[in-house]
Design an enzyme around this catalytic site. Structure first.
Site, PDB file in Angstrom:
ATOM      1  N   HIS A  68      70.539   2.699  20.618  1.00  0.00           N
ATOM      2  CA  HIS A  68      69.213   2.445  21.169  1.00  0.00           C
ATOM      3  C   HIS A  68      68.330   1.626  20.236  1.00  0.00           C
ATOM      4  O   HIS A  68      67.757   0.616  20.656  1.00  0.00           O
ATOM      5  CB  HIS A  68      68.508   3.764  21.487  1.00  0.00           C
ATOM      6  CG  HIS A  68      67.084   3.592  21.933  1.00  0.00           C
ATOM      7  ND1 HIS A  68      66.754   3.072  23.152  1.00  0.00           N
ATOM      8  CD2 HIS A  68      65.903   3.865  21.307  1.00  0.00           C
ATOM      9  CE1 HIS A  68      65.439   3.028  23.273  1.00  0.00           C
ATOM     10  NE2 HIS A  68      64.899   3.507  22.170  1.00  0.00           N
ATOM     11  N   ARG A 160      23.879   5.015  33.341  1.00  0.00           N
ATOM     12  CA  ARG A 160      24.930   5.260  34.340  1.00  0.00           C
ATOM     13  C   ARG A 160      24.344   5.138  35.746  1.00  0.00           C
ATOM     14  O   ARG A 160      25.009   4.633  36.659  1.00  0.00           O
ATOM     15  CB  ARG A 160      25.567   6.639  34.145  1.00  0.00           C
ATOM     16  CG  ARG A 160      24.614   7.798  34.341  1.00  0.00           C
ATOM     17  CD  ARG A 160      25.317   9.131  34.455  1.00  0.00           C
ATOM     18  NE  ARG A 160      24.354  10.233  34.558  1.00  0.00           N
ATOM     19  CZ  ARG A 160      24.633  11.417  35.062  1.00  0.00           C
ATOM     20  NH1 ARG A 160      25.842  11.674  35.519  1.00  0.00           N
ATOM     21  NH2 ARG A 160      23.715  12.355  35.096  1.00  0.00           N
ATOM     22  N   GLU A 214      43.539   9.803  34.120  1.00  0.00           N
ATOM     23  CA  GLU A 214      42.883   8.679  33.456  1.00  0.00           C
ATOM     24  C   GLU A 214      43.857   7.570  33.073  1.00  0.00           C
ATOM     25  O   GLU A 214      43.582   6.382  33.279  1.00  0.00           O
ATOM     26  CB  GLU A 214      42.125   9.166  32.207  1.00  0.00           C
ATOM     27  CG  GLU A 214      40.905  10.011  32.495  1.00  0.00           C
ATOM     28  CD  GLU A 214      41.232  11.493  32.624  1.00  0.00           C
ATOM     29  OE1 GLU A 214      42.431  11.844  32.609  1.00  0.00           O
ATOM     30  OE2 GLU A 214      40.281  12.303  32.743  1.00  0.00           O
ATOM     31  N   HIS A 264      28.392   9.082  29.894  1.00  0.00           N
ATOM     32  CA  HIS A 264      28.236  10.212  28.964  1.00  0.00           C
ATOM     33  C   HIS A 264      28.677   9.760  27.568  1.00  0.00           C
ATOM     34  O   HIS A 264      29.611  10.281  26.974  1.00  0.00           O
ATOM     35  CB  HIS A 264      29.030  11.427  29.442  1.00  0.00           C
ATOM     36  CG  HIS A 264      28.556  11.971  30.758  1.00  0.00           C
ATOM     37  ND1 HIS A 264      28.556  11.226  31.913  1.00  0.00           N
ATOM     38  CD2 HIS A 264      28.062  13.196  31.098  1.00  0.00           C
ATOM     39  CE1 HIS A 264      28.079  11.958  32.917  1.00  0.00           C
ATOM     40  NE2 HIS A 264      27.758  13.153  32.447  1.00  0.00           N
ATOM     41  N   HIS A 276      33.215  17.240  24.575  1.00  0.00           N
ATOM     42  CA  HIS A 276      32.890  16.161  25.504  1.00  0.00           C
ATOM     43  C   HIS A 276      31.997  15.088  24.872  1.00  0.00           C
ATOM     44  O   HIS A 276      31.754  14.061  25.507  1.00  0.00           O
ATOM     45  CB  HIS A 276      32.174  16.725  26.738  1.00  0.00           C
ATOM     46  CG  HIS A 276      33.101  17.373  27.716  1.00  0.00           C
ATOM     47  ND1 HIS A 276      33.949  18.398  27.371  1.00  0.00           N
ATOM     48  CD2 HIS A 276      33.312  17.132  29.037  1.00  0.00           C
ATOM     49  CE1 HIS A 276      34.649  18.766  28.439  1.00  0.00           C
ATOM     50  NE2 HIS A 276      34.280  18.016  29.458  1.00  0.00           N
TER      51      HIS A 276
END
Length: 469
Positions: A68, A160, A214, A264, A276
């Site tokens: 490979h 936004r 995503e 955000h 977040h």
């Protein structure tokens, strides 16, 4: 057999794909028939399960991982050629039958091209307006005068939300604009109101429901933009741009003009907390070659930046947008907005400028307030908004020096990692740690992204005898 034990075909059958299973993927005739079966199925996609052998023909490396990642080696190549019945001593050999087969494609291609050109000419004669519109979209040109109908903003609004209004305004004159979100359309403000979702029963829909996928979303956006005739965008929170990153990088590598809307964009999002709140994402995206990162300061910059992302056709662009409201601070002249040059002087003090406050996005407004604080203390501060570093780098040296004079010290201000800002500034106000779970304005204040802290940091760049102790 060890790491991939699921029954892949069954998974795709559960998704209502046509699944064609072959016993021997090295059987050319059977593979050819399977391809014909797949082409004949027009109602759903097809998966051909095609077992093959790695290193096929190699006596010592066939079926082994050794074939490979490394060359077979001269002796193993000779043995492989012998096993396959090929001339052993010819370094590069192509059978005449293979050459004939591939050369025949030239004639087929010429015929198909001629037929397509004739059909396109006939379409242009029958439907001249539609043909011109098709040609425009395939050239990735924008309709003339679209900036006239873009919204203008004179009050506080989250970028936004401003972006959402811009999308609605663009959707009419740019029918090829379509896109969607990774299950965050309401938060990202990316839904085209006058169109349904793209479904089997509504193929005219321009809203793509990607779900929490995503990476797959970014890949699909790339595919649509590479196809041509469409300008596709994908959206999610900036923190989740990490999941999109491999596809964004390939878009940059392929000069694919994909559009990514990331909302955000800082700790200003508030209570969702460190998981977040993006910190390193902006710096990381800016480090990627051929990716333009736009972080507008207000609604008007947002509209201007959307215009620049659509004008850019040689690579991807992304917009980093706020959850929280920001005041209107920039020009309402969207067509000639200075954001089109990447950075510009937003505020020039009445007294000679002693320091430049260089900011992006939601930090521009606090810098304007910091400049007022400094003015009250007798210290002139210029404020520069830099919505796009990459666009600024394309400007001529004279313009760049007029915006950031090298003889005036510069302080960068951005609610994210300070990495990368030393290119423009001698000191930085930023966040080189993870955020915290609290109201957005509280987090900003506690982490030093507020006018008084900015003013004090700016004074540290002045001569010691003039700085406040």
């Amino acid at each position: 057999d060890i790491t991939f034990t699921e029954e892949v075909g069954g998974r795709f059958e559960a998704l209502n794909w046509q699944v064609i299973r072959l016993e021997d993927g090295m059987n050319v005739d059977r593979v050819s028939r399977a391809l014909d079966e797949a082409i004949a199925e027009t109602a759903r996609p097809s998966l051909i399960v095609c077992p093959t052998q790695i290193g096929f023909g190699s006596p010592n490396k066939a079926g082994k991982s050794a074939s490979h990642g490394a060359p077979l080696g001269e002796e193993e190549v000779r043995l492989t050629k012998r096993a396959l019945g090929l001339p052993e001593d010819t370094a590069f050999w192509v059978p005449e039958s293979v050459l004939d087969h591939f050369r025949a494609s030239l004639g087929r291609g010429e015929t198909w091209e001629s037929e397509w050109t004739e059909a396109l000419d006939a379409y242009g004669q029958a439907f001249p307006r539609e043909a011109q519109e098709l040609a425009r979209t395939l050239r990735r040109e924008l309709p003339v005068g679209i900036a006239v109908d873009l919204p203008k903003f004179d009050s506080k609004i989250a970028t936004r939300a401003a972006s959402g209004k811009v999308i609605q305004a663009l959707a009419g004159p740019i029918p090829e604009l379509l896109g969607g979100s990774a299950d965050l359309a309401e938060s990202n403000n990316t839904w085209i109101a006058q169109s349904p979702s793209f479904q089997p029963t509504s193929p005219e829909g321009r809203n793509l429901c990607f779900g929490v996928r995503e990476h797959a979303m970014a890949c699909a956006v790339n595919g649509m933009n590479l196809h041509g005739g469409l300008r596709a965008y994908g959206a999610t929170f900036l923190i989740f741009s990490d999941y999109c990153r491999p596809a964004i990088r390939l878009a940059a590598l392929m000069h694919c003009p994909s559009l990514f809307v990331f909302t955000h964009d800082s700790v200003g999002l508030g209570e969702d907390g460190p998981t977040h709140q993006p910190i390193e994402q902006l710096s990381s995206l800016r480090a990627m070659p051929n990716l333009f990162v736009f972080r507008p300061a207000d609604g008007n910059e947002t509209a201007a930046c959307w215009l620049e992302t659509l004008r850019r056709t040689e690579g991807p662009s992304c917009l980093a947008l706020t959850r929280q409201g920001v005041p209107a601070v920039s020009s309402e002249d969207i067509e000639r907005h200075p954001a089109r040059r990447g950075a510009y002087v937003l505020h020039e003090p009445e007294q000679p400028a002693k320091v430049t406050l260089l900011a992006t996005g939601s930090e521009v407004a606090p810098c304007l307030e910091a400049a007022r604080i400094l003015a009250d203390r007798g210290r002139g501060a210029r404020v520069v908004s830099m919505p796009c570093c990459e666009l600024f780098e394309e400007q001529d040296p004279e313009y760049k020096e007029s915006v950031l004079p090298p003889e005036i010290p510069t302080l960068s201000v951005e609610a994210g990692a300070t990495w990368g800002w030393s290119k423009y500034a001698q000191a930085h106000v930023g966040i080189d740690r993870f955020g915290a779970s609290a109201p957005g304005d509280v987090v900003m204040r506690e982490l030093g992204i507020e006018p008084e802290s900015i003013a004090r940091k700016a004074e540290s760049l002045l001569t010691p005898e003039r700085a406040i102790r």
